[in-house]
Design a protein around this motif. Structure first.
Motif, PDB file in Angstrom:
ATOM      1  N   TYR A   1       0.821  -1.210   0.000  1.00  0.00           N
ATOM      2  CA  TYR A   1       0.000   0.000   0.000  1.00  0.00           C
ATOM      3  C   TYR A   1       0.855   1.260   0.000  1.00  0.00           C
ATOM      4  O   TYR A   1       0.360   2.342  -0.325  1.00  0.00           O
ATOM      5  CB  TYR A   1      -0.933   0.007   1.213  1.00  0.00           C
TER       6      TYR A   1
ATOM      7  N   GLU B   1      -7.147   0.414   5.644  1.00  0.00           N
ATOM      8  CA  GLU B   1      -8.360  -0.379   5.811  1.00  0.00           C
ATOM      9  C   GLU B   1      -8.904  -0.788   4.441  1.00  0.00           C
ATOM     10  O   GLU B   1      -9.126   0.059   3.574  1.00  0.00           O
ATOM     11  CB  GLU B   1      -9.407   0.419   6.573  1.00  0.00           C
ATOM     12  N   ASN B   2      -9.092  -2.094   4.258  1.00  0.00           N
ATOM     13  CA  ASN B   2      -9.664  -2.664   3.027  1.00  0.00           C
ATOM     14  C   ASN B   2      -8.851  -2.333   1.780  1.00  0.00           C
ATOM     15  O   ASN B   2      -9.363  -2.414   0.657  1.00  0.00           O
ATOM     16  CB  ASN B   2     -11.105  -2.177   2.820  1.00  0.00           C
ATOM     17  N   GLY B   3      -7.612  -1.953   1.962  1.00  0.00           N
ATOM     18  CA  GLY B   3      -6.763  -1.634   0.819  1.00  0.00           C
ATOM     19  C   GLY B   3      -7.185  -0.382   0.079  1.00  0.00           C
ATOM     20  O   GLY B   3      -6.646  -0.077  -0.988  1.00  0.00           O
ATOM     21  N   GLN B   4      -8.144   0.378   0.635  1.00  0.00           N
ATOM     22  CA  GLN B   4      -8.703   1.531  -0.066  1.00  0.00           C
ATOM     23  C   GLN B   4      -8.382   2.863   0.599  1.00  0.00           C
ATOM     24  O   GLN B   4      -8.278   3.882  -0.081  1.00  0.00           O
ATOM     25  CB  GLN B   4     -10.233   1.389  -0.154  1.00  0.00           C
ATOM     26  N   SER B   5      -8.240   2.856   1.914  1.00  0.00           N
ATOM     27  CA  SER B   5      -8.069   4.112   2.649  1.00  0.00           C
ATOM     28  C   SER B   5      -7.033   3.958   3.747  1.00  0.00           C
ATOM     29  O   SER B   5      -6.881   2.867   4.313  1.00  0.00           O
ATOM     30  CB  SER B   5      -9.402   4.561   3.278  1.00  0.00           C
TER      31      SER B   5
ATOM     32  N   ALA C   1     -10.757   8.477   7.549  1.00  0.00           N
ATOM     33  CA  ALA C   1     -10.266   7.585   6.496  1.00  0.00           C
ATOM     34  C   ALA C   1     -10.010   8.403   5.234  1.00  0.00           C
ATOM     35  O   ALA C   1     -10.919   9.029   4.687  1.00  0.00           O
ATOM     36  CB  ALA C   1     -11.273   6.478   6.222  1.00  0.00           C
TER      37      ALA C   1
END
Length: 353
Positions: free
Chosen positions: A242, A278-282, A330
């Motif tokens: 990430y 979190e969740n690879g998104q934020s 986030a």
């Protein structure tokens, strides 16, 4: 700026188009007077123009993005062409210009198709030209608003980070360290220099790699922990894959600064800050909530700036969650290019300090 309403153009354009059709297009029934031909042409012009207008508007709403323009135009043309070929026959039947048997006649559908397409092309070109011009104006306004917001944000960031108050605290800490621990004082000076260098190098950028932002935050936290050695705890836990994604510069630092500004920091009530993906998104910045009673009501200027910057970067939204115990923000991670498969990358990298 003066702007002519579309509905006025449409209902003024319909009689003009009807007169042109009456004059230049040969009518089947030569016994009709000019006025009768003009009325029939007006009915057809109003019918075709209004239906074509709703076709244009429908597909604009269905495919509003610029990147969808080729798809929108293709579907609009196909839909409009189908309507121009087959849509006029029922009206001709209602006006007594055709019979039921004409529905089976292939020539009925293509008798006036040339005129219909010419008129549709003329009207459609006007609509698309106006639509393109309005989008162009909107883009200019957005860019100008962004420039204004960026200038304001840059000024506020520099004002906050390079304020005499921040520098005064840092120099006081450095003075104490020189007397107590020469080696730590040298490290503190280096970190302070790195923090200022990062701000100056990235204040004009829209995006920076998350890895660079996290390294900057580590240096920033180091300076703060010299002031709160036992009362401020931070944990950065972000997987290596990430770290290649991007984030707006100084956003994490701004959230850390807000947490320190608005919360009690003491031995009895230490402040804990967690930074993770979190969740690879934020990327999430989380702190325990212990609001100071003496702090004035927050204007949330920092959050507003971050929101506006991310809205410009593709209408991405930040999430703010407040519970009785924690405050979390986030920030969306941005992927600039196709990333490689990082399945063989390090499983996890966690830094505690």
């Amino acid at each position: 700026m003066f702007k002519i309403k579309e509905i006025y153009v449409r209902w003024l354009g319909i009689p003009v188009l009807a007169i042109l059709i009456t004059i230049f297009v040969k009518h089947d029934d030569h016994d009709l007077t000019f006025l009768q031909k003009a009325l029939i042409s007006t009915v057809f012009a109003a019918y075709y123009w209004n239906v074509a207008f709703f076709i244009f508007i429908y597909f604009r709403k269905k495919f509003p993005e610029i990147r969808q323009t080729p798809k929108r135009l293709m579907i609009t043309i196909l839909s409009l062409s189908t309507f121009l070929i087959f849509g006029g026959v029922p009206v001709r039947l209602i006006l007594g210009l055709a019979t039921i048997s004409d529905f089976a006649n292939f020539d009925t559908y293509f008798r006036f198709v040339g005129v219909n397409f010419a008129a549709a092309f003329l009207v459609g070109s006007v609509y698309e030209a106006v639509y393109f011009f309005e989008n162009w104006q909107s883009t200019i306004r957005i860019n100008e608003a962004l420039k204004t917001q960026q200038i304001r944000m840059q000024f506020e960031v520099l004002q906050n980070q390079m304020s005499p108050h921040f520098l005064f605290n840092s120099l006081n800490t450095l003075t104490a360290l020189i007397a107590e621990n020469h080696e730590v004082a040298i490290e503190f000076t280096q970190k302070l220099s790195d923090v200022y260098r990062y701000i100056l190098q990235n204040k004009d950028k829209e995006l920076v790699p998350l890895d660079e932002e996290l390294e900057f935050v580590k240096d920033y936290m180091f300076l703060l922990q010299m002031r709160y050695p036992d009362n401020l705890h931070a944990n950065i836990s972000v997987a290596s894959q990430y770290r290649r994604l991007y984030i707006a510069p100084l956003t994490i630092q701004m959230l850390v600064e807000n947490a320190i500004k608005h919360n009690v920091i003491s031995r009895a009530h230490p402040l804990n800050i967690d930074i993770y993906v979190e969740n690879g998104q934020s990327v999430v910045v989380k702190n325990n909530l212990m609001l100071k009673n003496s702090v004035k009501k927050s204007t949330k200027t920092g959050l507003v700036n971050i929101r506006k910057r991310y809205e410009y970067l593709g209408k991405r939204e930040i999430d703010v969650i407040t519970t009785t115990r924690n405050f979390m923000v986030a920030i969306p991670l941005i992927k600039l290019m196709k990333e490689e498969d990082f399945s063989d990358a390090k499983a996890h990298e966690s830094i505690n300090y």
